[in-house]
Design an enzyme around this catalytic site. Sequence first.
Site, PDB file in Angstrom:
ATOM      1  N   TYR A 142     -78.378 -67.820 -43.302  1.00 20.33           N
ATOM      2  CA  TYR A 142     -79.437 -69.588 -43.651  1.00 20.33           C
ATOM      3  C   TYR A 142     -79.608 -70.079 -44.598  1.00 20.33           C
ATOM      4  O   TYR A 142     -79.487 -71.142 -45.197  1.00 20.33           O
ATOM      5  CB  TYR A 142     -81.190 -69.002 -42.888  1.00 20.33           C
ATOM      6  CG  TYR A 142     -81.058 -69.474 -41.592  1.00 20.33           C
ATOM      7  CD1 TYR A 142     -80.697 -68.815 -40.484  1.00 20.33           C
ATOM      8  CD2 TYR A 142     -82.016 -70.751 -41.380  1.00 20.33           C
ATOM      9  CE1 TYR A 142     -80.244 -68.894 -38.960  1.00 20.33           C
ATOM     10  CE2 TYR A 142     -82.369 -70.279 -40.183  1.00 20.33           C
ATOM     11  CZ  TYR A 142     -81.737 -70.414 -39.104  1.00 20.33           C
ATOM     12  OH  TYR A 142     -82.020 -70.275 -37.683  1.00 20.33           O
ATOM     13  N   LYS A 193     -74.511 -56.770 -35.931  1.00 19.00           N
ATOM     14  CA  LYS A 193     -72.669 -56.963 -36.012  1.00 19.00           C
ATOM     15  C   LYS A 193     -71.212 -56.219 -36.731  1.00 19.00           C
ATOM     16  O   LYS A 193     -70.819 -56.588 -37.486  1.00 19.00           O
ATOM     17  CB  LYS A 193     -71.969 -58.404 -35.593  1.00 19.00           C
ATOM     18  CG  LYS A 193     -72.305 -58.572 -34.421  1.00 19.00           C
ATOM     19  CD  LYS A 193     -71.898 -57.884 -32.660  1.00 19.00           C
ATOM     20  CE  LYS A 193     -70.298 -59.101 -32.829  1.00 19.00           C
ATOM     21  NZ  LYS A 193     -69.988 -58.868 -31.889  1.00 19.00           N
ATOM     22  N   ASP A 226     -74.324 -58.368 -29.999  1.00 15.65           N
ATOM     23  CA  ASP A 226     -74.230 -58.788 -28.852  1.00 15.65           C
ATOM     24  C   ASP A 226     -74.602 -58.381 -27.278  1.00 15.65           C
ATOM     25  O   ASP A 226     -75.094 -58.539 -26.336  1.00 15.65           O
ATOM     26  CB  ASP A 226     -73.029 -59.179 -28.661  1.00 15.65           C
ATOM     27  CG  ASP A 226     -72.271 -58.124 -28.939  1.00 15.65           C
ATOM     28  OD1 ASP A 226     -71.966 -56.959 -29.304  1.00 15.65           O
ATOM     29  OD2 ASP A 226     -70.870 -58.501 -28.768  1.00 15.65           O
ATOM     30  N   ASP A 250     -82.945 -65.646 -34.852  1.00 13.52           N
ATOM     31  CA  ASP A 250     -83.150 -67.029 -34.407  1.00 13.52           C
ATOM     32  C   ASP A 250     -82.691 -67.059 -32.671  1.00 13.52           C
ATOM     33  O   ASP A 250     -83.568 -68.114 -31.573  1.00 13.52           O
ATOM     34  CB  ASP A 250     -82.623 -68.059 -35.419  1.00 13.52           C
ATOM     35  CG  ASP A 250     -82.216 -69.415 -34.492  1.00 13.52           C
ATOM     36  OD1 ASP A 250     -84.038 -69.624 -33.910  1.00 13.52           O
ATOM     37  OD2 ASP A 250     -81.522 -70.423 -34.464  1.00 13.52           O
ATOM     38  N   ASP A 254     -85.220 -66.676 -28.508  1.00  9.31           N
ATOM     39  CA  ASP A 254     -84.994 -67.830 -28.234  1.00  9.31           C
ATOM     40  C   ASP A 254     -84.784 -67.174 -26.498  1.00  9.31           C
ATOM     41  O   ASP A 254     -85.666 -67.219 -25.854  1.00  9.31           O
ATOM     42  CB  ASP A 254     -83.853 -69.118 -28.188  1.00  9.31           C
ATOM     43  CG  ASP A 254     -84.995 -69.971 -28.871  1.00  9.31           C
ATOM     44  OD1 ASP A 254     -85.481 -70.036 -29.671  1.00  9.31           O
ATOM     45  OD2 ASP A 254     -84.397 -71.115 -29.308  1.00  9.31           O
TER      46      ASP A 254
HETATM   47  C1  IPM Z   1     -87.228 -71.294 -35.920  1.00  4.36           C
HETATM   48  C2  IPM Z   1     -86.464 -72.980 -35.751  1.00  4.36           C
HETATM   49  C3  IPM Z   1     -86.413 -72.604 -36.959  1.00  4.36           C
HETATM   50  C4  IPM Z   1     -84.463 -71.983 -37.237  1.00  4.36           C
HETATM   51  C5  IPM Z   1     -85.313 -74.804 -36.996  1.00  4.36           C
HETATM   52  C6  IPM Z   1     -86.534 -75.807 -37.499  1.00  4.36           C
HETATM   53  C7  IPM Z   1     -84.979 -74.293 -38.701  1.00  4.36           C
HETATM   54  O1  IPM Z   1     -85.308 -73.046 -34.182  1.00  4.36           O
HETATM   55  O2  IPM Z   1     -88.406 -71.320 -35.894  1.00  4.36           O
HETATM   56  O3  IPM Z   1     -86.318 -70.223 -34.926  1.00  4.36           O
HETATM   57  O4  IPM Z   1     -83.835 -72.248 -37.459  1.00  4.36           O
HETATM   58  O5  IPM Z   1     -85.364 -70.653 -37.918  1.00  4.36           O
HETATM   59 MG    MG Z   2     -84.896 -71.087 -33.278  1.00  2.00          MG
END
Ligand code: IPM
Ligand code: MG
Length: 370
Positions: A142, A193, A226, A250, A254
């Site tokens: 990032y 990784k 992975d 990240d 999710d």
């Molecule tokens: C998260 C989001 C952010 C990230 C975006 C909105 C920049 O996806 O907080 O997971 O990638 O960190």
């Molecule tokens: Mg995210």
Amino acid sequence: MTTHSLLLLPGDGIGPEVMAEVERLVAFFNKNGKVQFQLDTALIGGASIDQSGTPLTDETLGKARAAEAILFGAVGGPKWDKVAYAIRPEAGLLRLRKELDLFANLRPAICYAALAEASTLRREHVEGLDILILRELTGGTYFGEPKEIVTLETGEKRAVDTTVYTTHEIERIARVAFDLARKRRNKVHSAEKRNVMKTGVLWHEVMTATHAREAQDVELNHILADACAMQLVRNPKQFDVIVCDNLFGDMLSDEAAMLTGSIGMLPSASLGAPDPKTGKRRALYEPVHGSAPDIAGKGLANPIAAIASYGMALRYSCGLVREADLIEAAIAGTLARGLRTSDIMQPNMRKVGTAEMGKAILAEIEKLAS
Ligand code: IPM
Ligand code: MG
């Protein structure tokens, strides 16, 4: 009575809608008289771009530095697709994380009993699930430099992102992982990784050394990122704390979110290092879901992740454990009564909108608190 200062950054999309439900709970606690919250609000993301041409003003940053805790909504949306990359809405959030050095991002994935059927996985895999993704938040891909797109002599373009980690950055997130595990089921999986990336090699090395030096009482497992993604959907309950870098975190968070039924359920806390004098950590709390422009302004968004993020703020920043427990119990109770926003809708349940869900959770809090 202590007054707790909270900065609200509702942001864009569904951010303001879900934040309104948090404010409903804050108003209740303030009226109730046992604790007192002082609220301030500031702009971030697209809302800030519209007003001042930048996604994070010095004024907002100053307020963020002063607040005991920040409650964040969401940023971004198609309206700002064309703004310059450097001042896109997301840059406001990233800069805030970096400036406040919020390096430890806690993303708990808890499957409420009432939602075990809402997950895309079978009930037996998710019922009772309680895992924590610990994401390093201020380093890695990032923020690494260079980060650029250059045009080559041939006219072709070349894009570069750089993944960087230092010993110190890995060590401090390792410590947070071991500390968190000690209060849970005492197990850490470190995901990287190392078979492909140098940062993975160093990550593995520093995790191993920190564990040997400071945390032999905690079980440490190494897993390739992975394989971790695969195991998360194969047998998620084998995990307790998963610690990983910014980019893997990240993605894995999710994925973990969906195990719980919906990404609309997941809160998160981003914490800095403890202040040497006061022991307090800078902290930002945010729902893991984004700005969801497709449903923004329609009153359909699930406010649970935002409300649970407020609960995390009470627990980790304000020391209000009883109130935090109350919020969690009220969320569980409201779900058990069959109320569902559309993202977690199931057969024979009652579909409600954002405000109705917020009011129901508040009613449950009032019932439990009386
Ligand atoms: C998260 C989001 C952010 C990230 C975006 C909105 C920049 O996806 O907080 O997971 O990638 O960190
Ligand atoms: Mg995210």
